[in-house]
Scaffold this motif. Structure first.
Motif, PDB file in Angstrom:
ATOM      1  N   LEU A 108       0.871  -1.167   0.000  1.00  0.00           N
ATOM      2  CA  LEU A 108       0.000   0.000   0.000  1.00  0.00           C
ATOM      3  C   LEU A 108       0.908   1.216   0.000  1.00  0.00           C
ATOM      4  O   LEU A 108       1.927   1.221   0.690  1.00  0.00           O
ATOM      5  CB  LEU A 108      -0.851   0.051   1.267  1.00  0.00           C
ATOM      6  CG  LEU A 108      -1.930  -0.984   1.426  1.00  0.00           C
ATOM      7  CD1 LEU A 108      -2.342  -1.060   2.886  1.00  0.00           C
ATOM      8  CD2 LEU A 108      -3.116  -0.618   0.575  1.00  0.00           C
ATOM      9  N   VAL A 109       0.540   2.226  -0.735  1.00  0.00           N
ATOM     10  CA  VAL A 109       1.311   3.466  -0.694  1.00  0.00           C
ATOM     11  C   VAL A 109       0.340   4.637  -0.719  1.00  0.00           C
ATOM     12  O   VAL A 109      -0.605   4.662  -1.502  1.00  0.00           O
ATOM     13  CB  VAL A 109       2.352   3.545  -1.828  1.00  0.00           C
ATOM     14  CG1 VAL A 109       1.727   3.534  -3.191  1.00  0.00           C
ATOM     15  CG2 VAL A 109       3.253   4.744  -1.672  1.00  0.00           C
ATOM     16  N   GLU A 110       0.555   5.575   0.176  1.00  0.00           N
ATOM     17  CA  GLU A 110      -0.253   6.787   0.216  1.00  0.00           C
ATOM     18  C   GLU A 110       0.364   7.727  -0.815  1.00  0.00           C
ATOM     19  O   GLU A 110       1.537   8.037  -0.741  1.00  0.00           O
ATOM     20  CB  GLU A 110      -0.203   7.372   1.636  1.00  0.00           C
ATOM     21  CG  GLU A 110      -1.320   8.353   1.943  1.00  0.00           C
ATOM     22  CD  GLU A 110      -1.129   9.707   1.293  1.00  0.00           C
ATOM     23  OE1 GLU A 110      -2.143  10.288   0.847  1.00  0.00           O
ATOM     24  OE2 GLU A 110       0.008  10.187   1.215  1.00  0.00           O
ATOM     25  N   ARG A 111      -0.399   8.140  -1.791  1.00  0.00           N
ATOM     26  CA  ARG A 111       0.178   8.819  -2.953  1.00  0.00           C
ATOM     27  C   ARG A 111       0.731  10.204  -2.673  1.00  0.00           C
ATOM     28  O   ARG A 111       1.671  10.626  -3.317  1.00  0.00           O
ATOM     29  CB  ARG A 111      -0.815   8.875  -4.100  1.00  0.00           C
ATOM     30  CG  ARG A 111      -1.990   9.769  -3.863  1.00  0.00           C
ATOM     31  CD  ARG A 111      -2.897   9.865  -5.083  1.00  0.00           C
ATOM     32  NE  ARG A 111      -4.064  10.627  -4.740  1.00  0.00           N
ATOM     33  CZ  ARG A 111      -4.088  11.946  -4.677  1.00  0.00           C
ATOM     34  NH1 ARG A 111      -3.023  12.639  -4.961  1.00  0.00           N
ATOM     35  NH2 ARG A 111      -5.195  12.575  -4.327  1.00  0.00           N
TER      36      ARG A 111
ATOM     37  N   TYR B   5       4.100   7.301   1.811  1.00  0.00           N
ATOM     38  CA  TYR B   5       4.231   6.397   2.947  1.00  0.00           C
ATOM     39  C   TYR B   5       3.791   4.998   2.513  1.00  0.00           C
ATOM     40  O   TYR B   5       2.740   4.829   1.897  1.00  0.00           O
ATOM     41  CB  TYR B   5       3.374   6.883   4.113  1.00  0.00           C
ATOM     42  CG  TYR B   5       3.599   6.106   5.382  1.00  0.00           C
ATOM     43  CD1 TYR B   5       4.665   6.402   6.206  1.00  0.00           C
ATOM     44  CD2 TYR B   5       2.753   5.072   5.736  1.00  0.00           C
ATOM     45  CE1 TYR B   5       4.892   5.687   7.370  1.00  0.00           C
ATOM     46  CE2 TYR B   5       2.968   4.350   6.897  1.00  0.00           C
ATOM     47  CZ  TYR B   5       4.043   4.665   7.703  1.00  0.00           C
ATOM     48  OH  TYR B   5       4.265   3.948   8.851  1.00  0.00           O
ATOM     49  N   ALA B   6       4.606   3.991   2.828  1.00  0.00           N
ATOM     50  CA  ALA B   6       4.347   2.630   2.361  1.00  0.00           C
ATOM     51  C   ALA B   6       4.101   1.671   3.514  1.00  0.00           C
ATOM     52  O   ALA B   6       4.686   1.803   4.579  1.00  0.00           O
ATOM     53  CB  ALA B   6       5.531   2.127   1.545  1.00  0.00           C
ATOM     54  N   VAL B   7       3.231   0.716   3.253  1.00  0.00           N
ATOM     55  CA  VAL B   7       2.983  -0.400   4.170  1.00  0.00           C
ATOM     56  C   VAL B   7       3.068  -1.666   3.323  1.00  0.00           C
ATOM     57  O   VAL B   7       2.406  -1.776   2.294  1.00  0.00           O
ATOM     58  CB  VAL B   7       1.591  -0.303   4.828  1.00  0.00           C
ATOM     59  CG1 VAL B   7       1.306  -1.526   5.673  1.00  0.00           C
ATOM     60  CG2 VAL B   7       1.461   0.971   5.634  1.00  0.00           C
ATOM     61  N   LEU B   8       3.905  -2.590   3.750  1.00  0.00           N
ATOM     62  CA  LEU B   8       4.023  -3.886   3.083  1.00  0.00           C
ATOM     63  C   LEU B   8       3.607  -4.958   4.074  1.00  0.00           C
ATOM     64  O   LEU B   8       3.904  -4.857   5.261  1.00  0.00           O
ATOM     65  CB  LEU B   8       5.473  -4.154   2.659  1.00  0.00           C
ATOM     66  CG  LEU B   8       6.154  -3.147   1.759  1.00  0.00           C
ATOM     67  CD1 LEU B   8       7.606  -3.561   1.533  1.00  0.00           C
ATOM     68  CD2 LEU B   8       5.435  -3.021   0.439  1.00  0.00           C
TER      69      LEU B   8
END
Length: 148
Positions: free
Chosen positions: A15-18, A22-25
């Motif tokens: 997931l990445v907040e555009r 900010y990324a969540v894997l």
């Protein structure tokens, strides 16, 4: 946010907040749509409603239960248009960066949650020119404060 999966039965979801990058894997052990949506709801429910307004998915079958996000946490969900790679550029960029830590031959099923958290921390601690040389973690924190 945009979601992109890697191929295989066990895969890494990103997931990445555009706006802040900010990324969540996380490791996804089951490609069923219901399991994936439950995991997303559990991950994102701690964010404020304004921080999780919408998610855009690619066109994989594992996203068929996207309506569960609206019921589970009030998040709208859409699919990227066919042949429109620019609609998921941020996630493609983060996937490329994540490949430094997760080469294609990585046994994903053997990765621990701690390993995934560590990779996310490294990705979110790297300053970005597009963020005025702030890190995604700093930009996301500032954005959450602004939304309050």
């Amino acid at each position: 946010m945009i979601f992109q999966k890697d191929l295989g039965s066990t895969n890494v979801a990103s997931l990445v907040e555009r706006k802040t990058r900010y990324a969540v894997l996380f490791r996804n052990n089951d490609r069923s749509s219901n399991m994936l949506m439950s995991r997303l709801i559990n991950l994102l429910l701690s964010l404020s409603v304004t921080a999780r307004r919408s998610i855009t998915f690619d066109r994989g079958f594992e996203f068929a239960s996207l309506k569960e996000l609206k019921k589970g946490m009030g998040t709208e969900a859409w699919f990227c248009d066919l042949s429109a790679p620019w609609q998921k550029g941020s996630v493609e960029n983060i996937n490329k960066r994540a490949r430094r830590y997760l080469p294609r031959d990585t046994p994903v099923a053997a990765l621990s949650d701690r390993s995934m958290t560590s990779i996310c921390a490294r990705l979110n601690a790297a300053p970005r020119k597009c963020l005025g040389y702030r890190t995604p973690a700093e930009a996301f924190r500032d954005e959450l404060r602004r939304l309050r």
